[in-house]
Design an enzyme around this catalytic site. Structure first.
Site, PDB file in Angstrom:
ATOM      1  N   GLU A   1       0.841  -1.197   0.000  1.00 47.99           N
ATOM      2  CA  GLU A   1       0.000   0.000   0.000  1.00 47.99           C
ATOM      3  C   GLU A   1       0.881   1.253   0.000  1.00 47.99           C
ATOM      4  O   GLU A   1       0.953   1.993   0.990  1.00 47.99           O
ATOM      5  CB  GLU A   1      -0.920  -0.009   1.221  1.00 47.99           C
ATOM      6  CG  GLU A   1      -2.116  -0.928   1.090  1.00 47.99           C
ATOM      7  CD  GLU A   1      -3.149  -0.389   0.106  1.00 47.99           C
ATOM      8  OE1 GLU A   1      -4.057   0.345   0.524  1.00 47.99           O
ATOM      9  OE2 GLU A   1      -3.037  -0.696  -1.101  1.00 47.99           O
TER      10      GLU A   1
ATOM     11  N   SER B   1      -6.643  -0.968  -0.552  1.00 49.47           N
ATOM     12  CA  SER B   1      -7.725  -0.911   0.441  1.00 49.47           C
ATOM     13  C   SER B   1      -8.133   0.522   0.733  1.00 49.47           C
ATOM     14  O   SER B   1      -9.021   0.750   1.553  1.00 49.47           O
ATOM     15  CB  SER B   1      -7.285  -1.593   1.743  1.00 49.47           C
ATOM     16  OG  SER B   1      -6.153  -0.928   2.278  1.00 49.47           O
TER      17      SER B   1
ATOM     18  N   HIS C   1     -11.364  -4.015  -4.640  1.00 51.18           N
ATOM     19  CA  HIS C   1     -10.870  -4.227  -3.276  1.00 51.18           C
ATOM     20  C   HIS C   1     -11.525  -5.470  -2.682  1.00 51.18           C
ATOM     21  O   HIS C   1     -12.667  -5.425  -2.226  1.00 51.18           O
ATOM     22  CB  HIS C   1     -11.158  -2.991  -2.421  1.00 51.18           C
ATOM     23  CG  HIS C   1     -10.721  -3.155  -1.002  1.00 51.18           C
ATOM     24  ND1 HIS C   1     -11.370  -2.542   0.052  1.00 51.18           N
ATOM     25  CD2 HIS C   1      -9.710  -3.883  -0.454  1.00 51.18           C
ATOM     26  CE1 HIS C   1     -10.777  -2.892   1.183  1.00 51.18           C
ATOM     27  NE2 HIS C   1      -9.772  -3.699   0.909  1.00 51.18           N
TER      28      HIS C   1
ATOM     29  N   ASN D   1     -10.130  -9.215   3.034  1.00 50.47           N
ATOM     30  CA  ASN D   1      -9.212 -10.275   3.445  1.00 50.47           C
ATOM     31  C   ASN D   1      -9.720 -10.979   4.708  1.00 50.47           C
ATOM     32  O   ASN D   1     -10.083 -10.292   5.661  1.00 50.47           O
ATOM     33  CB  ASN D   1      -7.832  -9.646   3.700  1.00 50.47           C
ATOM     34  CG  ASN D   1      -6.739 -10.684   3.797  1.00 50.47           C
ATOM     35  OD1 ASN D   1      -6.799 -11.732   3.179  1.00 50.47           O
ATOM     36  ND2 ASN D   1      -5.734 -10.395   4.598  1.00 50.47           N
TER      37      ASN D   1
END
Length: 374
Positions: free
Chosen positions: A50, A77, A100, A103
């Site tokens: 990220e 995310s 997205h 998880n």
């Protein structure tokens, strides 16, 4: 490193694959030797760190091998889908979006699809159909705002719980007792969830929101709480490092014990049972809507109730009001907001379903009594 990661995924419990043996369908590679494999793909998903610059640098290389018409998406995310692809050709921009996946994707139903400024409607339609019919996902279309729908509201709820915990002098165990199945949220509640997703990930999400929401009237809530800063500084990142808000230790007899962080001393202590009469009474009420009405009843009638009921009213009412203020900024659809929280965070009811359950008019009246603007 990559082969070891795949081997670990094949053995992980709970299982990462639907069917044993499916891991053999995955071809491993690296960006130096194998980037040309992207030339064969109809859909390329980027899922690296990220970090805006890392993503941009990799995608610039992918652009050199991608075949015309291939769809490229990012699994970010919360970073800006537009900024990640800035400067890439128009033909790329038309076939670019965010996807997205929550998880672990094997177990969480949600995928947020985020169009870029030039994404063709046919691309969003194709991604939606594939994710729904082929992958069995629950799809919501989100706007390109910081952390999209579920993480924006989820992070707010977590930080608001920490604020209320300090105001009411509560422990981590008490907060988790109030923000789990009692209100229709998973057993991971607030702090067990933070340990599960990782303190470092939570820190990144909160900072990303704070840095990019200058127009959000609740922006100051998104200051990273000192306890989270300190946990991250010490490398106590939750389940992945063995300790975070909670620590699992093996006793001399071989069985395990869960300890709880004492934030004042930054040491772990034995767990304390959370005891609230209202939570105990709620266990006899199977219907989530009816239980929420009981737990928020005192506040709606201008009374205090016990500490759990005070806390739950603050968590529920502020979350519902925040979600209402975010429409249409994060989504044009209140249904998609509710679905995002159910499918991504495992809530029984989304914010607007919760407001309906408690009662739209009674909650609105009480919020106005408290000086909150609707």
């Amino acid at each position: 490193i990559v082969r070891a990661g795949l081997a670990a995924a094949a053995k992980s419990r709970p299982a990462a694959f639907f069917t044993r043996g499916l891991e053999h369908r995955i071809v491993t590679g690296n960006f130096e030797d194998d980037l040309n494999l992207c030339a064969e793909a109809d859909w390329i998903i980027e899922a690296v760190a990220e970090n805006l610059e890392i993503k941009r640098a990799l995608l610039a290389r992918v652009a050199q091998v991608r075949k015309p018409g291939a769809i490229v998406t990012t699994n970010t995310s919360g970073l800006s889908v537009r900024r990640i692809a800035e400067g890439l050709p128009e033909q790329w921009q038309q076939n670019w979006a965010g996807t997205h996946f929550f998880n672990p994707p094997r177990y969480l139903k949600l995928v947020e699809i985020i169009p870029g400024p030039a994404t063709r409607p046919e691309v969003i339609a194709a991604l939606t159909e594939f994710c729904d019919h082929k992958l069995g996902k629950g799809v919501v279309v989100a706007k390109d705002t910081p952390n999209f729908i579920a993480n924006r509201i989820g992070a707010y709820s977590m930080l608001n719980a920490i604020r209320l915990m300090a105001e009411l002098g509560m422990t981590f165990e008490e907060v988790d007792a109030c923000t789990g199945p009692a209100i229709g949220w998973p057993k991971t509640a607030t702090f067990r969830l933070a340990d599960l997703i990782g303190i470092d990930v939570l820190l990144h999400v909160v900072r990303n929101i704070y840095d990019n929401i200058s127009g959000d009237e609740s922006r100051e809530l998104y200051h990273v709480p000192p306890v989270i800063e300190e946990l991250a500084r010490r490398g106590w990142l939750g389940d992945k490092t063995g300790r975070g808000f909670y620590q699992r230790v093996k006793k001399s007899g071989g069985e395990h014990e869960i300890l709880t962080l004492d934030p004042a001393k930054m040491e772990y202590r034995p767990q304390q049972k959370a005891r609230f009469a209202s939570i105990e009474a709620g266990k006899a009420i199977e219907d989530t809507r009816e239980r929420l009405r009981m737990l928020t009843g005192p506040a709606l009638n201008g009374k205090d109730g016990d500490k759990a009921q005070k806390f739950i009213w603050g968590v529920i009412s502020e979350m519902c009001l925040y979600a209402a203020r975010r429409v249409p900024e994060i989504s044009d659809s209140i249904v998609d907001v509710d679905r995002a929280m159910r499918w991504g965070f495992g809530w029984k009811l989304g914010p607007f379903e919760t407001w309906d359950a408690v009662g739209v008019e009674p909650m609105a009246k009480q919020l106005e009594t408290e000086g909150k603007s609707l």
